[in-house]
Design an enzyme around this catalytic site. Structure first.
Site, PDB file in Angstrom:
ATOM      1  N   TYR A  23       4.917 -10.990   9.091  1.00 25.35           N
ATOM      2  CA  TYR A  23       5.566 -11.158   7.782  1.00 25.35           C
ATOM      3  C   TYR A  23       6.955 -10.514   7.772  1.00 25.35           C
ATOM      4  O   TYR A  23       7.935 -11.107   7.304  1.00 25.35           O
ATOM      5  CB  TYR A  23       4.665 -10.521   6.725  1.00 25.35           C
ATOM      6  N   GLY A  42       2.438 -16.597  -9.268  1.00 28.07           N
ATOM      7  CA  GLY A  42       3.081 -15.347  -8.864  1.00 28.07           C
ATOM      8  C   GLY A  42       4.554 -15.281  -9.216  1.00 28.07           C
ATOM      9  O   GLY A  42       4.988 -15.738 -10.286  1.00 28.07           O
ATOM     10  N   ASN A  57      10.759 -19.801  -2.002  1.00 28.33           N
ATOM     11  CA  ASN A  57       9.923 -18.668  -2.410  1.00 28.33           C
ATOM     12  C   ASN A  57       8.550 -18.686  -1.745  1.00 28.33           C
ATOM     13  O   ASN A  57       7.922 -17.634  -1.585  1.00 28.33           O
ATOM     14  CB  ASN A  57       9.776 -18.709  -3.943  1.00 28.33           C
ATOM     15  N   GLN A  91       2.259  -5.760   9.390  1.00 25.99           N
ATOM     16  CA  GLN A  91       3.015  -6.963   8.990  1.00 25.99           C
ATOM     17  C   GLN A  91       4.110  -7.341  10.002  1.00 25.99           C
ATOM     18  O   GLN A  91       5.203  -7.746   9.597  1.00 25.99           O
ATOM     19  CB  GLN A  91       3.638  -6.765   7.616  1.00 25.99           C
ATOM     20  N   TYR A 113       7.160  -4.105  -4.178  1.00 22.81           N
ATOM     21  CA  TYR A 113       5.770  -4.469  -4.465  1.00 22.81           C
ATOM     22  C   TYR A 113       5.649  -4.899  -5.931  1.00 22.81           C
ATOM     23  O   TYR A 113       5.920  -4.115  -6.839  1.00 22.81           O
ATOM     24  CB  TYR A 113       4.838  -3.299  -4.135  1.00 22.81           C
TER      25      TYR A 113
HETATM   26  N1  CAA Z   1       0.745   3.567   8.023  1.00 22.41           N
HETATM   27  C1  CAA Z   1       0.093   4.194   9.032  1.00 22.41           C
HETATM   28  N2  CAA Z   1      -1.196   3.988   9.314  1.00 22.41           N
HETATM   29  C2  CAA Z   1      -1.873   3.124   8.527  1.00 22.41           C
HETATM   30  C3  CAA Z   1      -1.255   2.450   7.479  1.00 22.41           C
HETATM   31  C4  CAA Z   1       0.083   2.706   7.225  1.00 22.41           C
HETATM   32  N3  CAA Z   1       0.770   2.087   6.231  1.00 22.41           N
HETATM   33  N4  CAA Z   1      -2.168   1.626   6.905  1.00 22.41           N
HETATM   34  C5  CAA Z   1      -3.312   1.822   7.575  1.00 22.41           C
HETATM   35  N5  CAA Z   1      -3.130   2.720   8.556  1.00 22.41           N
HETATM   36  C6  CAA Z   1      -4.116   3.210   9.494  1.00 22.41           C
HETATM   37  C7  CAA Z   1      -5.428   3.577   8.802  1.00 22.41           C
HETATM   38  O1  CAA Z   1      -5.382   4.877   8.325  1.00 22.41           O
HETATM   39  C8  CAA Z   1      -6.413   3.383   9.920  1.00 22.41           C
HETATM   40  O2  CAA Z   1      -6.346   4.522  10.800  1.00 22.41           O
HETATM   41  P1  CAA Z   1      -7.664   5.135  11.443  1.00 22.41           P
HETATM   42  O3  CAA Z   1      -8.245   4.059  12.290  1.00 22.41           O
HETATM   43  O4  CAA Z   1      -7.169   6.319  12.220  1.00 22.41           O
HETATM   44  O5  CAA Z   1      -8.540   5.509  10.281  1.00 22.41           O
HETATM   45  C9  CAA Z   1      -5.837   2.204  10.631  1.00 22.41           C
HETATM   46  O6  CAA Z   1      -4.459   2.169  10.372  1.00 22.41           O
HETATM   47  C10 CAA Z   1      -6.409   0.928  10.054  1.00 22.41           C
HETATM   48  O7  CAA Z   1      -6.985   0.355  11.088  1.00 22.41           O
HETATM   49  P2  CAA Z   1      -8.146  -0.697  10.820  1.00 22.41           P
HETATM   50  O8  CAA Z   1      -8.642  -1.107  12.134  1.00 22.41           O
HETATM   51  O9  CAA Z   1      -9.116  -0.192   9.815  1.00 22.41           O
HETATM   52  O10 CAA Z   1      -7.295  -1.839  10.147  1.00 22.41           O
HETATM   53  P3  CAA Z   1      -7.811  -3.223   9.689  1.00 22.41           P
HETATM   54  O11 CAA Z   1      -7.885  -4.140  10.850  1.00 22.41           O
HETATM   55  O12 CAA Z   1      -9.028  -3.084   8.847  1.00 22.41           O
HETATM   56  O13 CAA Z   1      -6.581  -3.686   8.800  1.00 22.41           O
HETATM   57  C11 CAA Z   1      -5.074  -3.573   6.959  1.00 22.41           C
HETATM   58  C12 CAA Z   1      -6.398  -3.113   7.537  1.00 22.41           C
HETATM   59  C13 CAA Z   1      -4.897  -5.075   7.101  1.00 22.41           C
HETATM   60  C14 CAA Z   1      -3.939  -2.896   7.703  1.00 22.41           C
HETATM   61  C15 CAA Z   1      -5.100  -3.142   5.489  1.00 22.41           C
HETATM   62  O14 CAA Z   1      -5.077  -1.745   5.436  1.00 22.41           O
HETATM   63  C16 CAA Z   1      -3.963  -3.687   4.683  1.00 22.41           C
HETATM   64  O15 CAA Z   1      -4.031  -4.800   4.181  1.00 22.41           O
HETATM   65  N6  CAA Z   1      -2.900  -2.893   4.519  1.00 22.41           N
HETATM   66  C17 CAA Z   1      -1.793  -3.267   3.651  1.00 22.41           C
HETATM   67  C18 CAA Z   1      -0.655  -3.853   4.423  1.00 22.41           C
HETATM   68  C19 CAA Z   1       0.430  -4.143   3.451  1.00 22.41           C
HETATM   69  O16 CAA Z   1       1.033  -3.260   2.870  1.00 22.41           O
HETATM   70  N7  CAA Z   1       0.695  -5.417   3.222  1.00 22.41           N
HETATM   71  C20 CAA Z   1       1.653  -5.792   2.242  1.00 22.41           C
HETATM   72  C21 CAA Z   1       1.070  -6.891   1.408  1.00 22.41           C
HETATM   73  S1  CAA Z   1       2.022  -7.250  -0.037  1.00 22.41           S
HETATM   74  C22 CAA Z   1       3.327  -8.114   0.534  1.00 22.41           C
HETATM   75  O17 CAA Z   1       3.472  -8.410   1.682  1.00 22.41           O
HETATM   76  C23 CAA Z   1       4.341  -8.522  -0.508  1.00 22.41           C
HETATM   77  C24 CAA Z   1       5.649  -7.939  -0.202  1.00 22.41           C
HETATM   78  O18 CAA Z   1       6.544  -8.635   0.221  1.00 22.41           O
HETATM   79  C25 CAA Z   1       5.895  -6.505  -0.514  1.00 22.41           C
END
Ligand code: CAA
Length: 240
Positions: free
Chosen positions: A147, A13, A82, A144, A179
């Site tokens: 994180y 990465g 990192n 997060q 990202y």
């Molecule tokens: N803002 C607001 N609401 C959000 C949202 C957001 N960003 N993301 C998801 N939601 C909502 C969904 O719409 C859903 O709502 P409903 O229940 O009303 O439909 C709810 O939250 C999701 O609930 P779930 O119970 O389905 O969630 P889950 O337990 O399945 O978890 C998750 C899903 C882990 C949140 C998944 O969506 C995910 O991985 N999201 C990405 C998170 C993210 O951006 N991580 C960054 C990774 S990259 C990184 O970290 C590198 C860096 O430094 C940039």
């Protein structure tokens, strides 16, 4: 001037791009990894950069590994903390285990990486400490809490270290990637990833090499007055 650099999580990465960029600058580079032997072996075969396996969450392992790197390559002048993991979950679903795994690796891991190297930097009156934080430490991120806490914590670490190290010729700075096209971001569900990309004015994910460029800049001998600062590289997604 040729220096010795350590990059944790340096075989994949963003870390792999940083290791390669520091080598291209003429430095001797050691890259650490935690578990993926195959990727580490492939990385060494491809780049000639030696890899070392230890868990940054463990202080004794880190100190022993750093001693080995210094025995092999010489005193470490540049350290890039990192290594990092995600254990994303909405807060109401986040388990204490998910909290602790991320804190131990991403935050305590920075302490464990820099602390054993710091006294030698003070003695030699030169050091470059670079911590890879994140846009999500600056703005927070749904799912997060763990994180984002570590990545915001990184900024407190470098601002404090900068004050402690300044008179000893040591700088401490952070890079906050947005990202970036890595396995970590590719692990985000596709629909969510698409919605994230839609929020990036650049209209794309960043490349690991674009973060490595920030690191080589901060690591250079000429960057001595840049201390306690944060470089954001996020395609204009967020401004502090
Ligand atoms: N803002 C607001 N609401 C959000 C949202 C957001 N960003 N993301 C998801 N939601 C909502 C969904 O719409 C859903 O709502 P409903 O229940 O009303 O439909 C709810 O939250 C999701 O609930 P779930 O119970 O389905 O969630 P889950 O337990 O399945 O978890 C998750 C899903 C882990 C949140 C998944 O969506 C995910 O991985 N999201 C990405 C998170 C993210 O951006 N991580 C960054 C990774 S990259 C990184 O970290 C590198 C860096 O430094 C940039």
């Amino acid at each position: 001037m040729t220096r010795t650099a350590l990059v944790t999580g340096g075989s994949r990465g963003i870390g792999a791009a940083i290791s390669k960029a520091l080598k291209a600058e003429g430095h001797k580079v050691a890259a650490t990894y935690a578990g993926n032997d195959e990727a580490a072996a492939a990385f060494t075969a491809q780049t000639g950069i030696k890899t070392y396996k230890w868990n940054v969450a463990d202080y004794d392992e880190s100190a022993a590994g750093i001693a080995q790197v210094e025995a092999d390559l010489g005193p470490i002048d540049i350290v890039v903390a990192n290594a990092g993991i995600t254990r994303d979950a909405p807060f109401h679903k986040m388990t204490p285990e998910q909290w602790h795994q991320v804190i131990d690796t991403n935050l305590t891991g920075v302490f464990n990486t820099v602390h054993p190297i710091w006294p030698g930097m003070r003695d030699r009156k030169f050091g470059r400490v670079i911590v890879i934080s994140s846009i999500n430490g600056q703005k927070g991120q749904f799912a997060q809490v763990n994180y984002a806490a570590t990545k915001a914590g990184d900024l407190g670490i470098i601002k404090s270290l900068a004050q402690e190290g300044a008179r000893a010729g040591i700088t401490a700075n952070a890079v906050c990637p947005g990202y970036i096209a890595t396995e970590m971001v590719m692990a985000v569900p596709e629909k969510v990833r698409e919605s994230i990309i839609a929020q990036i004015p650049a209209g794309r994910l960043g490349e690991p090499e674009e973060i490595a460029r920030c690191v080589t800049f901060l690591a250079s001998d000429e960057s001595g007055f840049i201390n306690g600062s944060t470089i954001s590289a996020n395609g204009a997604q967020f401004f502090v």
